[in-house]
Motif scaffolding. Structure first.
Motif, PDB file in Angstrom:
ATOM      1  N   ALA A 129       0.829  -1.210   0.000  1.00  0.00           N
ATOM      2  CA  ALA A 129       0.000   0.000   0.000  1.00  0.00           C
ATOM      3  C   ALA A 129       0.864   1.261   0.000  1.00  0.00           C
ATOM      4  CB  ALA A 129      -0.955  -0.005   1.191  1.00  0.00           C
ATOM      5  N   HIS A 130       1.916   1.258   0.810  1.00  0.00           N
ATOM      6  CA  HIS A 130       2.795   2.437   0.864  1.00  0.00           C
ATOM      7  C   HIS A 130       3.540   2.639  -0.439  1.00  0.00           C
ATOM      8  CE1 HIS A 130       2.350   1.498   5.264  1.00  0.00           C
ATOM      9  NE2 HIS A 130       1.855   2.722   5.136  1.00  0.00           N
ATOM     10  N   MET A 131       3.963   1.530  -1.014  1.00  0.00           N
ATOM     11  CA  MET A 131       4.664   1.598  -2.299  1.00  0.00           C
ATOM     12  C   MET A 131       3.768   2.279  -3.337  1.00  0.00           C
ATOM     13  SD  MET A 131       4.741  -0.146  -5.484  1.00  0.00           S
ATOM     14  CE  MET A 131       4.076  -1.794  -5.290  1.00  0.00           C
ATOM     15  N   VAL A 132       2.504   1.880  -3.390  1.00  0.00           N
ATOM     16  CA  VAL A 132       1.570   2.447  -4.361  1.00  0.00           C
ATOM     17  C   VAL A 132       1.399   3.944  -4.127  1.00  0.00           C
ATOM     18  CG1 VAL A 132      -0.834   2.433  -5.176  1.00  0.00           C
ATOM     19  CG2 VAL A 132       0.354   0.268  -4.745  1.00  0.00           C
ATOM     20  N   ILE A 133       1.145   4.318  -2.870  1.00  0.00           N
ATOM     21  CA  ILE A 133       0.938   5.732  -2.537  1.00  0.00           C
ATOM     22  C   ILE A 133       2.185   6.561  -2.887  1.00  0.00           C
ATOM     23  CG2 ILE A 133       0.528   7.372  -0.631  1.00  0.00           C
ATOM     24  CD1 ILE A 133      -1.947   5.696  -1.213  1.00  0.00           C
ATOM     25  N   ASP A 134       3.354   6.029  -2.514  1.00  0.00           N
ATOM     26  CA  ASP A 134       4.607   6.747  -2.792  1.00  0.00           C
ATOM     27  C   ASP A 134       4.785   6.995  -4.286  1.00  0.00           C
ATOM     28  OD1 ASP A 134       5.186   6.837  -0.160  1.00  0.00           O
ATOM     29  OD2 ASP A 134       6.776   5.319  -0.188  1.00  0.00           O
ATOM     30  N   ILE A 135       4.555   5.967  -5.087  1.00  0.00           N
ATOM     31  CA  ILE A 135       4.765   6.096  -6.534  1.00  0.00           C
ATOM     32  C   ILE A 135       3.791   7.111  -7.139  1.00  0.00           C
ATOM     33  CG2 ILE A 135       4.522   4.874  -8.746  1.00  0.00           C
ATOM     34  CD1 ILE A 135       5.881   2.474  -7.454  1.00  0.00           C
ATOM     35  N   ILE A 136       2.544   7.089  -6.668  1.00  0.00           N
ATOM     36  CA  ILE A 136       1.549   8.029  -7.195  1.00  0.00           C
ATOM     37  C   ILE A 136       1.931   9.469  -6.835  1.00  0.00           C
ATOM     38  CG2 ILE A 136      -0.871   8.783  -7.041  1.00  0.00           C
ATOM     39  CD1 ILE A 136      -1.606   5.792  -6.618  1.00  0.00           C
ATOM     40  N   GLU A 137       2.377   9.642  -5.578  1.00  0.00           N
ATOM     41  CA  GLU A 137       2.773  10.989  -5.132  1.00  0.00           C
ATOM     42  C   GLU A 137       4.000  11.478  -5.884  1.00  0.00           C
ATOM     43  OE1 GLU A 137       3.148  10.969  -0.889  1.00  0.00           O
ATOM     44  OE2 GLU A 137       0.980  11.212  -0.580  1.00  0.00           O
ATOM     45  N   GLU A 138       4.945  10.590  -6.009  1.00  0.00           N
ATOM     46  CA  GLU A 138       6.188  10.868  -6.738  1.00  0.00           C
ATOM     47  C   GLU A 138       5.896  11.367  -8.154  1.00  0.00           C
ATOM     48  OE1 GLU A 138       9.232   7.628  -7.999  1.00  0.00           O
ATOM     49  OE2 GLU A 138       9.031   7.515  -5.812  1.00  0.00           O
ATOM     50  N   ALA A 139       4.921  10.753  -8.784  1.00  0.00           N
ATOM     51  CA  ALA A 139       4.576  11.109 -10.163  1.00  0.00           C
ATOM     52  C   ALA A 139       3.739  12.391 -10.215  1.00  0.00           C
ATOM     53  CB  ALA A 139       3.822   9.962 -10.828  1.00  0.00           C
ATOM     54  N   GLY A 140       3.200  12.797  -9.081  1.00  0.00           N
ATOM     55  CA  GLY A 140       2.373  13.999  -9.047  1.00  0.00           C
ATOM     56  C   GLY A 140       0.986  13.787  -9.613  1.00  0.00           C
ATOM     57  N   LEU A 141       0.469  12.568  -9.459  1.00  0.00           N
ATOM     58  CA  LEU A 141      -0.884  12.280  -9.952  1.00  0.00           C
ATOM     59  C   LEU A 141      -1.885  12.350  -8.818  1.00  0.00           C
ATOM     60  CD1 LEU A 141      -0.320   9.094 -12.175  1.00  0.00           C
ATOM     61  CD2 LEU A 141      -0.727  11.419 -13.000  1.00  0.00           C
ATOM     62  N   LYS A 165      -5.693  -3.880   3.020  1.00  0.00           N
ATOM     63  CA  LYS A 165      -4.827  -3.046   2.178  1.00  0.00           C
ATOM     64  C   LYS A 165      -5.630  -2.294   1.121  1.00  0.00           C
ATOM     65  CE  LYS A 165      -0.907  -6.003   2.825  1.00  0.00           C
ATOM     66  NZ  LYS A 165       0.263  -6.678   2.299  1.00  0.00           N
ATOM     67  N   LEU A 166      -6.605  -2.983   0.551  1.00  0.00           N
ATOM     68  CA  LEU A 166      -7.415  -2.338  -0.484  1.00  0.00           C
ATOM     69  C   LEU A 166      -8.218  -1.189   0.111  1.00  0.00           C
ATOM     70  CD1 LEU A 166      -8.679  -5.401  -2.589  1.00  0.00           C
ATOM     71  CD2 LEU A 166      -6.794  -3.819  -3.106  1.00  0.00           C
ATOM     72  N   LYS A 167      -8.722  -1.384   1.340  1.00  0.00           N
ATOM     73  CA  LYS A 167      -9.507  -0.326   1.984  1.00  0.00           C
ATOM     74  C   LYS A 167      -8.636   0.898   2.260  1.00  0.00           C
ATOM     75  CE  LYS A 167     -13.173  -3.278   3.634  1.00  0.00           C
ATOM     76  NZ  LYS A 167     -13.497  -4.342   4.608  1.00  0.00           N
ATOM     77  N   LEU A 168      -7.409   0.632   2.691  1.00  0.00           N
ATOM     78  CA  LEU A 168      -6.472   1.727   2.955  1.00  0.00           C
ATOM     79  C   LEU A 168      -6.209   2.535   1.677  1.00  0.00           C
ATOM     80  CD1 LEU A 168      -3.488   1.331   5.302  1.00  0.00           C
ATOM     81  CD2 LEU A 168      -3.094   2.529   3.155  1.00  0.00           C
ATOM     82  N   LEU A 169      -5.972   1.809   0.583  1.00  0.00           N
ATOM     83  CA  LEU A 169      -5.691   2.480  -0.690  1.00  0.00           C
ATOM     84  C   LEU A 169      -6.912   3.233  -1.191  1.00  0.00           C
ATOM     85  CD1 LEU A 169      -3.546  -0.330  -2.285  1.00  0.00           C
ATOM     86  CD2 LEU A 169      -2.809   2.048  -1.975  1.00  0.00           C
ATOM     87  N   ARG A 170      -8.065   2.617  -1.025  1.00  0.00           N
ATOM     88  CA  ARG A 170      -9.319   3.242  -1.470  1.00  0.00           C
ATOM     89  C   ARG A 170      -9.564   4.535  -0.691  1.00  0.00           C
ATOM     90  NH1 ARG A 170     -11.524   5.459  -4.473  1.00  0.00           N
ATOM     91  NH2 ARG A 170     -13.761   5.771  -4.532  1.00  0.00           N
ATOM     92  N   ALA A 171      -9.243   4.497   0.603  1.00  0.00           N
ATOM     93  CA  ALA A 171      -9.424   5.686   1.447  1.00  0.00           C
ATOM     94  C   ALA A 171      -8.553   6.846   0.953  1.00  0.00           C
ATOM     95  CB  ALA A 171      -9.087   5.350   2.901  1.00  0.00           C
ATOM     96  N   ARG A 172      -7.455   6.522   0.307  1.00  0.00           N
ATOM     97  CA  ARG A 172      -6.582   7.560  -0.252  1.00  0.00           C
ATOM     98  C   ARG A 172      -7.056   8.011  -1.634  1.00  0.00           C
ATOM     99  NH1 ARG A 172      -1.655   7.845   2.713  1.00  0.00           N
ATOM    100  NH2 ARG A 172      -1.197   9.610   1.352  1.00  0.00           N
ATOM    101  N   GLY A 173      -8.053   7.330  -2.169  1.00  0.00           N
ATOM    102  CA  GLY A 173      -8.603   7.746  -3.457  1.00  0.00           C
ATOM    103  C   GLY A 173      -8.339   6.777  -4.599  1.00  0.00           C
ATOM    104  N   VAL A 174      -7.406   5.845  -4.404  1.00  0.00           N
ATOM    105  CA  VAL A 174      -7.057   4.893  -5.463  1.00  0.00           C
ATOM    106  C   VAL A 174      -8.290   4.035  -5.813  1.00  0.00           C
ATOM    107  CG1 VAL A 174      -5.585   2.905  -6.045  1.00  0.00           C
ATOM    108  CG2 VAL A 174      -4.651   4.796  -4.698  1.00  0.00           C
TER     109      VAL A 174
END
Ligand code: C2E
Ligand code: CA
Ligand code: CA
Ligand code: CA
Length: 279
Positions: A129-141, A165-174
């Protein structure tokens, strides 16, 4: 008959050995593929029926090895999963996909989305989950522009861990898409209990929509289920105009398939977007 019986055992074993050897060869070359920059992503556009425009893309991995030539993901993804090589490969796919969408945005094409296939092995990895969030932020999306495609087979195992994990990511908007929907079972339970935003109807259902067979297709039912749960319904593997007409009539949201476009390189996507924009 008896002695040929013994020989036959050897005979029947031969194709199996050939498969084992092929897998070993693929595995060997796969180990260096990332470092040697042998991977490439192709992007398949999704057509939004309401607007008649491209709404986003699915990233599909391509591997071209100097010795083996192009190898289908159907052949190497399973090996990458079994050896856990899918973890770094999948991370590369996500990073590359986000970079692609950011590049497209910089050219002036805003609000599009990118869907990325995620394997169970990746989801089970501790920092997924952190990896996904980091990559999205890094890209500025915006996380809402990124959709993770998971399959029902993924969900059978370690349901609780994965759901968390999916709920955590969904809460961030993914966004979370359930891929190959209808192929497995207990799908309806998953739809209710997981933070799914998108339903991708499996190609085998789309294949049942043919001129003589339209009434017998269950595809309209799947669209209805998806819509009743406020999900975005995507049809994949759409190859004919008849299928397209049926899906439009039954209010599917998005279309993906060879009829509209094959998966293509970034440069071809840019060309298509320009063409759409200036027409
Ligand atoms: P999928 O996720 O179900 O992807 C759809 C597959 O159908 C793709 O095959 C795509 O090229 C193909 N396709 C799209 N439209 C049509 C159509 O109109 N007709 C037909 N006959 N086929 C169509 P592809 O690219 O060979 O990928 C096969 C599978 O490999 C994917 O199935 C996915 O499960 C896996 N895969 C591909 N890229 C990745 C990746 O980056 N990560 C992971 N974990 N799996 C991937
Ligand atoms: Ca997919
Ligand atoms: Ca699929
Ligand atoms: Ca599939």
């Amino acid at each position: 008959a008896k002695e040929t019986g013994k020989n036959r055992i050897v005979f029947y074993n031969t194709p199996m050995n050939a498969e084992i050897i092929e897998r070993a060869i693929i595995e060997k070359h796969l180990r260096n593929a990332l470092d040697n920059k042998e991977f490439e992503l192709h992007y398949q556009p999704q057509l939004d029926i309401k607007s008649g425009k491209i709404s986003g893309f699915e990233a599909l991995l391509r591997w071209n090895n100097p010795e083996l030539g192009p190898v289908s993901p159907l052949k190497f993804i399973g090996i990458a999963e079994a050896t856990h090589m899918i973890v770094p490969i999948g991370e590369w796919v996500l990073r590359q996909s986000c970079k692609f969408l950011r590049d497209i945005e910089k050219m002036g094409f805003q609000g599009l989305s990118i869907a990325v296939n995620i394997s169970m092995i990746q989801l089970l990895n501790e920092d997924f989950a952190h990896m996904v969030i980091d990559i999205i932020e890094e890209a500025g999306l915006n996380p809402r522009q990124v959709e993770l495609e998971i399959t029902e087979s993924i969900l059978m195992e370690s349901y609780e861990v994965i759901a968390g994990k999916l709920k955590l990511l969904r809460a961030r908007g993914v966004k979370i898409a359930l891929d190959d929907f209808g192929k497995g079972y207990s799908s309806l339970n998953y739809l209710k209990s997981l933070p799914i935003t998108t339903l991708k109807i499996d190609k085998s259902f789309i294949d049942t929509i043919s001129n003589g067979n339209k009434d017998k297709s269950l595809t309209d039912l799947i669209v209805k289920i998806g819509r009743s749960m406020d999900l975005c319904v995507v049809a994949e593997g759409v190859e004919t105009q008849e299928q397209m007409d049926y899906l439009v009539k039954h209010k599917c949201h998005r279309i993906q398939g060879y009829l509209f476009s094959r998966p293509v390189q970034q440069s071809e996507i840019v060309r298509k977007l320009n063409e759409q924009y200036y027409n």
